[in-house]
Design an enzyme around this catalytic site. Sequence first.
Site, PDB file in Angstrom:
ATOM      1  N   SER A 140     -59.065  20.620  38.387  1.00 48.11           N
ATOM      2  CA  SER A 140     -59.830  19.496  38.924  1.00 48.11           C
ATOM      3  C   SER A 140     -58.867  18.618  39.711  1.00 48.11           C
ATOM      4  O   SER A 140     -57.653  18.660  39.483  1.00 48.11           O
ATOM      5  CB  SER A 140     -60.443  18.688  37.775  1.00 48.11           C
ATOM      6  N   TYR A 153     -60.058  13.602  29.587  1.00 47.78           N
ATOM      7  CA  TYR A 153     -60.426  14.632  30.567  1.00 47.78           C
ATOM      8  C   TYR A 153     -59.273  14.875  31.522  1.00 47.78           C
ATOM      9  O   TYR A 153     -58.889  16.030  31.781  1.00 47.78           O
ATOM     10  CB  TYR A 153     -61.681  14.223  31.344  1.00 47.78           C
TER      11      TYR A 153
END
Length: 252
Positions: A140, A153
């Site tokens: 990501s 995250y």
Amino acid sequence: MNKTVFITGATAGFGEACAKKFAANHYNVIITGRRKERLEQLAESLATAHAVEVLPLTFDVRDRGQVAASISTLPDAWKRIDVLINNAGLAAGKDDFDKASLDDWDTMVDTNLKGFAYVAQAISRLMIPHKRGHIINLGSVAAKQVYSQGNMYCATKHAVDALSRAMRIDLLPHHIKVTAIHPGAADTEFSMVRFKGNRIVADKVYDGLIPLVAADVAETIFYCTTLPDHVCINDLVISCTQQADCFYYDRE
């Protein structure tokens, strides 16, 4: 002979799009996920549309025993895996560090980090005897920058980035390629999962943007796997045109 791709998290989003892309290009496909009915429906549609072989495996990447059992008991015809798309992952919650749910943290660590590593190790062991293979790890833009309320995250995706680089080094003698793909804002189930079904909050993530869609990322992944044997893309960040990084957007 068709090549074989193994895809985790294939019931939606990037994983499902990759299954469709690779099947359309004559790969036999192993699709995995927790939602058995979705997997079976996808398997049937891929086999019908593209005349390829499809093997659905229902297991949870967070469960080390399930991962080992599912991969170790693959039929011999399915053990020659050319590409792993290590896609299963999620964000759970978006809260200040001191207010974040420990259950959400556990879910992300168990899925994005531990489950990711369990699958990658098991599949790499199948690739090593053949001295070839390609592992695609889904990271990501959060692997490159830390943003407010992203805490765990971001930490798990930074770990994916680090493990991808470590795998590239350790698997180098076995001629196995490792590519980390880091998408930015993409309109999939990601935000709905993160915000636990709150459609209003999830949709605001993409306000004023034409975001990536799953097919964009699948096309990029497929491109990386079609390069000559002597070429490996190690690390690739992909975003929509209106997103420069985690912080800078040109929202209309």
